[in-house]
Design an enzyme around this catalytic site. Sequence first.
Site, PDB file in Angstrom:
ATOM      1  N   ASN A 172      37.330 -37.259  64.505  1.00  0.00           N
ATOM      2  CA  ASN A 172      36.647 -36.581  64.316  1.00  0.00           C
ATOM      3  C   ASN A 172      35.577 -37.183  65.456  1.00  0.00           C
ATOM      4  O   ASN A 172      35.643 -37.318  66.984  1.00  0.00           O
ATOM      5  CB  ASN A 172      35.572 -36.543  63.314  1.00  0.00           C
TER       6      ASN A 172
ATOM      7  N   GLU B 264      34.841 -28.427  69.289  1.00  0.00           N
ATOM      8  CA  GLU B 264      34.633 -29.783  68.907  1.00  0.00           C
ATOM      9  C   GLU B 264      34.942 -30.399  70.559  1.00  0.00           C
ATOM     10  O   GLU B 264      35.761 -30.419  71.307  1.00  0.00           O
ATOM     11  CB  GLU B 264      35.117 -30.764  67.496  1.00  0.00           C
TER      12      GLU B 264
ATOM     13  N   ASP C 151      25.574 -32.182  62.610  1.00  0.00           N
ATOM     14  CA  ASP C 151      26.827 -31.977  63.622  1.00  0.00           C
ATOM     15  C   ASP C 151      26.362 -33.444  64.735  1.00  0.00           C
ATOM     16  O   ASP C 151      26.079 -34.176  64.455  1.00  0.00           O
ATOM     17  CB  ASP C 151      27.037 -30.806  63.593  1.00  0.00           C
TER      18      ASP C 151
ATOM     19  N   ASN D 187      29.398 -37.581  61.949  1.00  0.00           N
ATOM     20  CA  ASN D 187      29.510 -36.908  63.209  1.00  0.00           C
ATOM     21  C   ASN D 187      28.017 -37.836  63.315  1.00  0.00           C
ATOM     22  O   ASN D 187      27.424 -38.607  63.172  1.00  0.00           O
ATOM     23  CB  ASN D 187      28.506 -35.467  62.794  1.00  0.00           C
TER      24      ASN D 187
ATOM     25  N   ARG E 131      42.093 -38.094  59.299  1.00  0.00           N
ATOM     26  CA  ARG E 131      42.150 -37.049  61.111  1.00  0.00           C
ATOM     27  C   ARG E 131      40.604 -37.596  61.817  1.00  0.00           C
ATOM     28  O   ARG E 131      39.923 -37.941  61.486  1.00  0.00           O
ATOM     29  CB  ARG E 131      42.242 -36.181  61.298  1.00  0.00           C
TER      30      ARG E 131
END
Length: 292
Positions: free
Chosen positions: A103, A18, A199, A148, A101
């Site tokens: 992203n 990512e 995404d 995202n 967390r």
Amino acid sequence: MAESAISIFSDVACELGEGPSYDPGSGKLFWFDIVGRKLMEKAFPDGATIAHDLPFMASAIAIVDAGRQLLVAENGLHIRDISTGALTLHTPLEADNPLTRSNDSRVHPSGAMWIGTMPKKEGPKGGAIYWFRAGEIRLLYPDIAIPNSICFSPDGATAYFTDTPSGLLLRVACDPLTGMPSGEPAIFLDWRGQDGWIDGSVVDADGVLWNARWGAGSVDAWSPEGRRLRSIPIPASQSSCPAFAGPDASRIVVTSAWKGLNAEARRADPHAGKTFLIDLPVRGRFEPKVSI
């Protein structure tokens, strides 16, 4: 587009590749294996892949100046000394919440950064999207499951984002000078019931949004009006995030993941987790520097 136009940029298979970002100053691409707690580095286009171990999950990187980077991690924002790799906590973010967390995150043309957080177990909507600039953090959108597609138009007047399980890619008017939203989000793309999931995304100099479609092995180009211009097959089903790369930002790289694939699925998806180069000239843009 012929499949021969897709090549493997890095054959290191990340469990959850990512956050790719190209640094024009050094000519290197940086990206993450979030689950593997690694920062990946590779000189464009044919340097060796270097994996830097991290003490935490991290998901995004931005340029501060020639000697420093900003890492977005599970407990906050860290300054990374490029020459030594030393990490220093700059601004805590959800540091007291071990269930979340970081992203998808990206820098606005103003130098502000939108930062997404999410539950580590991808459960209820325990994440959020924040605005960060010059040490200040503001909550923009709470109750996010998987943030995202955070990206911005070249003039900074439009922001895009999604909560991936919703199937909706949203856009919202933005103040070009601050990166703060100035209106209510509206639907840009309704992908509910379609193949794969929205995404990571990035917007080129013409305002075209390039989205990696998780679960469908594809990078799709969308006009500013929401019309699909093309779809490029990626040889890994879980394509995760694109970035512009190269000395003139004219190429796209895209990360992928093998997360969640059992042994049989990985045999059927042998390139899962690798990072790919799309040999298609585009009018890309370099990422702005972040204001800390």
